[in-house]
Design an enzyme around this catalytic site. Structure first.
Site, short mmCIF file in Angstrom:
data_model
loop_
_atom_site.label_atom_id
_atom_site.label_comp_id
_atom_site.label_asym_id
_atom_site.label_seq_id
_atom_site.Cartn_x
_atom_site.Cartn_y
_atom_site.Cartn_z
N ARG A 230 56.20 27.61 23.54
CA ARG A 230 56.56 27.79 24.94
C ARG A 230 55.52 27.05 25.78
O ARG A 230 54.34 26.97 25.43
CB ARG A 230 56.57 29.28 25.33
CG ARG A 230 57.81 30.04 24.86
CD ARG A 230 59.07 29.55 25.53
NE ARG A 230 60.27 30.29 25.16
CZ ARG A 230 61.07 29.98 24.16
NH1 ARG A 230 60.80 28.93 23.39
NH2 ARG A 230 62.17 30.69 23.91
N ASP A 254 57.96 19.62 23.23
CA ASP A 254 59.35 20.01 23.43
C ASP A 254 59.49 21.06 24.54
O ASP A 254 60.59 21.32 25.00
CB ASP A 254 59.92 20.58 22.13
CG ASP A 254 61.42 20.86 22.21
OD1 ASP A 254 62.17 19.92 22.54
OD2 ASP A 254 61.83 22.02 21.97
N GLU A 259 60.45 23.84 33.44
CA GLU A 259 61.52 23.03 32.85
C GLU A 259 62.75 23.04 33.76
O GLU A 259 63.08 24.09 34.33
CB GLU A 259 61.90 23.58 31.46
CG GLU A 259 60.75 23.46 30.47
CD GLU A 259 61.07 24.05 29.10
OE1 GLU A 259 62.21 24.54 28.88
OE2 GLU A 259 60.18 24.03 28.23
N HIS A 278 63.28 20.35 25.29
CA HIS A 278 63.48 21.71 24.77
C HIS A 278 64.73 21.77 23.88
O HIS A 278 65.57 22.66 24.01
CB HIS A 278 63.59 22.73 25.91
CG HIS A 278 63.21 24.13 25.47
ND1 HIS A 278 62.57 25.02 26.28
CD2 HIS A 278 63.38 24.78 24.28
CE1 HIS A 278 62.36 26.16 25.65
NE2 HIS A 278 62.85 26.02 24.42
N SER A 280 64.38 21.21 20.30
CA SER A 280 63.95 21.21 18.90
C SER A 280 64.73 22.18 18.04
O SER A 280 64.82 22.01 16.82
CB SER A 280 62.46 21.52 18.80
OG SER A 280 62.16 22.82 19.27
#
Length: 319
Positions: A230, A254, A259, A278, A280
């Site tokens: 995170r 990632d 975001e 984000h 993955s």
């Protein structure tokens, strides 16, 4: 007499729907991504699969909700305090991501090590340049912060490269393919040994801004930092400074503090950074794994009067 109700805010294939109906043939089942499909059923739903942000404030104190199956491994975006106060069971999708995320971790590590990201950029402008390629991954040391399902699979792959694997987990309990296991209290002691650091931790009060300049300064200048956990586990501005100042060699990211990543973030422009949005955990098998491996076994237990035990969230720990 009202039927017991299950709401699933995802689209499922008929095969998966049939498997669920076999377990609860007398329930009313509401299925679909569109908000209009499930909005009017929330307060009557005893079980909800896949929490949506739009649900906040829509579930009243008269709600019949007893169990929420999250659609993600991380649950920090859920109203955990409210769910705990109402004695609602929450289960996560932990374990679904082990294959795709471990693949992403190694894709990022290999790309940074073998300068694939640099060569892709050079290809776009037709530049033939060696780019100083000289590193390899075999025999190096990796620290995996968070040895859950993702961390275990990452450790297994690391051993195929002959790597030394150092693991970190809350319990400190040993794990197959991990040479040495620590708790996070020993993080700073171990970082100077590592060529790669992969963060797979959940976001909790304990992991908030865990990784900052102090930790980056302890890493080797030749090392690489991978974060698929995170964004708020890392102090992003200090990561940017560490990358610019050469405290570490590069990063594969990632997840981010905010975001989508702001267009003005320096991370977009840094030559030693690879960014993925984000994604993955994205995989062709996601829905099947959540339903077949987690939800259906838990549903069988639940309808027999038991507690859904697979990935049951501990509200005290936050995961």
């Amino acid at each position: 007499m009202h039927k017991r109700k299950l709401v699933i805010t995802q689209n499922l294939g008929n095969g998966l729907i049939d498997k669920i109906r076999e377990i609860i043939p007398d329930w009313e089942i509401i299925i679909g991504k569109e908000k209009s499909i499930w909005t009017d059923h929330l307060n009557e739903a005893e079980v909800i699969v896949s929490w949506k942000k739009e649900m906040e404030g829509m579930i009243s104190n008269q709600s019949k909700l007893r169990w929420l199956q999250a659609w993600s491994a991380g649950v920090n975006s859920l109203p955990l305090h409210e769910l705990e106060a109402k004695n609602i069971h929450t289960t996560s999708a932990n374990g679904v991501h082990a294959y795709p995320i471990s693949e992403t971790i190694f894709a990022l590590m290999l790309a940074l090590t073998r300068k694939i990201h640099t060569y892709v950029k050079n290809q776009q402008t037709k530049i033939w340049d060696h780019a100083g390629l000289n590193l390899e991954i075999h025999g190096k040391t990796i620290a995996i912060l968070g040895v859950g399902a993702i961390g275990k699979e990452t450790a297994k792959i690391a051993k195929a490269f002959g790597m030394e694997v150092i693991g970190f987990r809350h319990s400190g309990k040993p794990e197959e393919y991990v040479d040495t296991m620590y708790t996070l209290e020993h993080l700073n002691d171990v970082l100077p040994q590592c060529d790669y650091v992969a963060v797979t931790l959940p976001y909790t009060k304990e992991t908030h801004r865990l990784f900052g300049m102090e930790q980056f300064k302890l890493m080797k200048p030749s090392s690489f930092f991978i974060n698929i956990g995170r964004g708020n586990i890392v102090v992003e501005q200090e990561l940017i400074k560490a990358l610019k100042d050469g405290e570490i060699s590069g990063a594969g990211l990632d997840v981010f503090e905010i975001e989508p990543l702001n267009e003005g973030s320096p991370l977009w422009e840094l030559e030693n950074v690879i960014i993925t949005p984000h994604t993955s955990g994205s995989t062709e098998h996601y829905t099947k794994r959540v339903i077949e491996d987690i939800f259906i076994p838990n549903l069988k237990s639940y309808v027999q009067g038991g507690t859904p035990a697979i990935n049951l969230v501990d509200y005290k720990k936050g995961y």
